[in-house]
Design an enzyme around this catalytic site. Structure first.
Site, short mmCIF file in Angstrom:
data_model
loop_
_atom_site.label_atom_id
_atom_site.label_comp_id
_atom_site.label_asym_id
_atom_site.label_seq_id
_atom_site.Cartn_x
_atom_site.Cartn_y
_atom_site.Cartn_z
N LYS A 185 1.32 11.18 -10.36
CA LYS A 185 0.52 10.39 -11.09
C LYS A 185 1.20 9.20 -11.51
O LYS A 185 2.11 9.25 -12.05
CB LYS A 185 -0.04 11.15 -12.38
CG LYS A 185 -1.39 11.95 -11.91
CD LYS A 185 -1.86 12.75 -13.33
CE LYS A 185 -3.30 13.39 -13.08
NZ LYS A 185 -3.67 13.66 -14.34
N ASN B 215 -3.71 18.60 -18.47
CA ASN B 215 -4.05 17.63 -19.46
C ASN B 215 -4.44 18.83 -20.83
O ASN B 215 -4.99 18.04 -21.65
CB ASN B 215 -5.50 16.92 -18.96
CG ASN B 215 -5.09 16.25 -17.86
OD1 ASN B 215 -4.04 15.31 -17.96
ND2 ASN B 215 -5.97 15.99 -16.91
N GLU C 89 5.22 19.14 -24.25
CA GLU C 89 4.81 19.60 -22.70
C GLU C 89 5.59 20.72 -22.34
O GLU C 89 4.77 21.35 -21.47
CB GLU C 89 5.35 18.29 -21.80
CG GLU C 89 4.62 16.85 -22.26
CD GLU C 89 3.14 16.93 -21.73
OE1 GLU C 89 2.53 17.73 -21.18
OE2 GLU C 89 2.70 15.73 -21.81
N HIS D 147 -4.36 11.48 -26.19
CA HIS D 147 -4.48 10.22 -25.51
C HIS D 147 -5.30 9.16 -26.61
O HIS D 147 -4.95 8.21 -26.81
CB HIS D 147 -4.96 10.36 -24.24
CG HIS D 147 -4.17 10.43 -23.28
ND1 HIS D 147 -4.43 10.58 -22.04
CD2 HIS D 147 -2.72 10.73 -23.20
CE1 HIS D 147 -3.41 10.98 -21.18
NE2 HIS D 147 -2.61 11.15 -21.87
N LYS E 133 4.53 22.61 -13.35
CA LYS E 133 3.86 21.64 -13.06
C LYS E 133 3.89 21.53 -11.38
O LYS E 133 2.87 21.09 -10.66
CB LYS E 133 4.67 20.44 -13.74
CG LYS E 133 3.89 19.09 -13.13
CD LYS E 133 3.61 17.93 -13.91
CE LYS E 133 2.81 16.83 -13.70
NZ LYS E 133 2.88 15.46 -14.68
N HIS F 243 4.32 10.28 -27.68
CA HIS F 243 3.24 10.81 -26.74
C HIS F 243 3.42 12.34 -26.81
O HIS F 243 2.25 13.07 -27.23
CB HIS F 243 3.51 10.86 -25.30
CG HIS F 243 2.74 11.48 -24.25
ND1 HIS F 243 1.43 11.06 -23.93
CD2 HIS F 243 3.12 12.46 -23.59
CE1 HIS F 243 0.77 12.04 -23.27
NE2 HIS F 243 1.76 12.84 -22.82
N ARG G 281 -5.49 21.11 -11.23
CA ARG G 281 -4.50 20.23 -12.13
C ARG G 281 -5.17 19.68 -13.49
O ARG G 281 -4.21 19.19 -14.42
CB ARG G 281 -4.55 18.81 -11.18
CG ARG G 281 -3.22 17.97 -11.80
CD ARG G 281 -2.81 16.79 -10.68
NE ARG G 281 -1.75 16.09 -11.27
CZ ARG G 281 -0.82 15.41 -10.65
NH1 ARG G 281 -0.87 15.32 -9.35
NH2 ARG G 281 0.04 14.75 -11.23
N ARG H 2 0.70 -1.28 -0.09
CA ARG H 2 0.15 -0.06 0.05
C ARG H 2 0.87 1.24 -0.01
O ARG H 2 0.36 2.34 0.39
CB ARG H 2 -0.89 0.13 1.30
CG ARG H 2 -1.82 -1.08 1.09
CD ARG H 2 -3.17 -0.86 2.44
NE ARG H 2 -4.05 -1.92 2.02
CZ ARG H 2 -4.09 -3.12 2.85
NH1 ARG H 2 -2.93 -3.39 3.32
NH2 ARG H 2 -4.87 -4.13 2.62
N HIS I 121 -4.47 16.81 -24.09
CA HIS I 121 -4.29 15.23 -23.75
C HIS I 121 -5.58 14.42 -23.96
O HIS I 121 -5.31 13.16 -24.47
CB HIS I 121 -3.79 14.97 -22.34
CG HIS I 121 -2.50 15.38 -21.99
ND1 HIS I 121 -1.78 16.59 -22.24
CD2 HIS I 121 -1.55 14.60 -21.42
CE1 HIS I 121 -0.74 16.70 -22.02
NE2 HIS I 121 -0.26 15.39 -21.67
N GLU J 99 -6.46 16.48 -8.67
CA GLU J 99 -7.19 16.92 -9.68
C GLU J 99 -8.77 17.35 -9.48
O GLU J 99 -9.64 16.73 -10.18
CB GLU J 99 -6.99 15.74 -10.83
CG GLU J 99 -7.25 16.51 -12.28
CD GLU J 99 -6.71 15.43 -13.26
OE1 GLU J 99 -5.67 15.52 -13.78
OE2 GLU J 99 -7.68 14.32 -13.65
#
Length: 363
Positions: free
Chosen positions: A145, A247, A187, A254, A229, A266, A243, A123, A250, A239
């Site tokens: 993330k 994206n 980015e 994506h 960032k 990417h 946040r 965990r 994205h 998010e």
């Protein structure tokens, strides 16, 4: 920490949680980012990148830490539950406890995977990210993330797990193929459009220099993008809204990656996604034609794509409806009202979407 990182290093805090160390020749500082008491480390690195990973391993071993290297694919296929299970098994065989750690040396796929493995083992055990690509330095390795892909979409399985630290050695960018360095600039440019216009000005002033690992403004571009960032994720780790601006480009990007089976870089997909978002914002009344043109001009100046001739619209739309930002049947996009002014666009009209796609495919 600043002194431990060396006189050349810039230390960028991510709130009070951890720091990003940026500099030349700082790879041997990885031990400084681990807490005292770590006895063993799982060193996750891409296949074919063993030399640099070995240098990081030597730095850890010299301080008495047992290092267990684990090579994974150097592409999106690394972000698979079977690969994660193999790493979990290795940690189980070596009896990793919560005082042990994971160190990721590689690009964004490796940092995503290793972060997810660290987040889920017992965990949560510490992870230090040592990104080796421009894209990973300014995006994937910072922010906590983590995730793996499924057949249904990219990063649909994952968790938020902040690293113990991030180490960006700019010298390693010299090993990047030129197309990978250019892809990482997407980015960087994104950070300019959503928050920091100075990034755009630096790229516009010297596009050729921006595409070189040793360009006159490369370090400033990297540090500015990381600060964007870092500031955003420190304010909104999970998010809730802010946040989401990270994206930008994205949602469509994506979708492009998935329908093309991740054959496209990417950053290239994100560049296409930003142009789509700009065209969508124009049609929804948010953005001026001038800023749409600036998207195309800045991206094209460094060799990034600004048009698309790949998959059918219906296939892309199906994937976007599974995007993490979607809510029920409503699509959500991050768009701009101007440079540095991102907003959320919910449930855009079908006509706006198809017109934006047409503009993207016919330009």
């Amino acid at each position: 920490m600043s002194g431990a990182a060396g006189s050349d290093a810039t230390v960028i805090p991510v709130g009070s949680a951890y720091e990003v160390v940026v500099g030349h020749g700082v790879s041997d500082r990885v031990r400084d980012l681990l807490a005292p008491g770590v006895e063993q480390v799982l060193l996750v690195h891409p296949e074919g990148f063993a030399t640099y990973a070995a240098a990081v391993a030597d730095a850890l071993a010299s301080s008495g830490i047992a290092v267990h290297p684990a090579a994974v694919p150097d592409n999106e296929s690394a972000k698979d539950v079977a690969v994660a299970a193999r790493l979990w098994a290795l940690m189980g065989e070596r009896a990793f406890t919560r005082t042990d750690a994971v160190v990721a040396v590689g690009g964004g796929t490796v940092t995503d995977l290793a972060g997810f493995v660290a987040a889920t083992w017992l965990r949560g055990v510490p992870v230090v990210q040592v990104p080796t690509t421009l894209l990973a330095m300014v995006d994937a390795a910072v922010g906590g993330k983590t995730g793996i892909n499924t057949a249904e979409g990219k990063n649909l399985v994952g968790s938020f797990h902040e690293p113990a630290g991030v180490l960006c050695d700019l010298d390693v960018l010299a090993t990047l193929p030129a197309p990978d360095l250019v892809a990482g600039l997407a980015e960087v440019v994104k950070a300019g459009f959503i928050v920091d216009p100075r990034i755009l000005e630096l790229v516009e002033a010297d596009p050729a220099g921006a595409t070189r690992w040793d360009g006159p403004h490369t370090r400033e571009l990297v540090e500015r993008a990381i600060r964007v960032k870092a500031d955003v994720v420190a304010a909104d780790l999970k998010e809730s809204w802010l946040r989401e601006i990270l994206n930008y480009g994205h949602t469509f990007g994506h979708a492009v990656e998935q329908v093309e089976s991740y054959r496209r870089r990417h950053g290239e997909a994100v560049a296409i996604g930003m142009v789509f978002a700009a065209e969508l914002a124009l049609r929804s009344g948010h953005l001026s034609e001038e800023v749409v043109r600036r998207h195309r001009d800045v991206l094209a100046s460094v060799g990034l794509p600004t048009s698309y001739a790949g998959a059918a619209w219906e296939d892309l739309l199906t994937v976007m409806r599974r995007d993490k930002k979607a809510r029920g049947a409503r699509l959500r996009f991050v768009v701009l009202e101007d440079v540095g002014r991102p907003v959320r666009l919910e449930a855009p009209e079908d006509a706006w979407l198809t017109e934006a796609f047409t503009a993207l495919t016919t330009s």
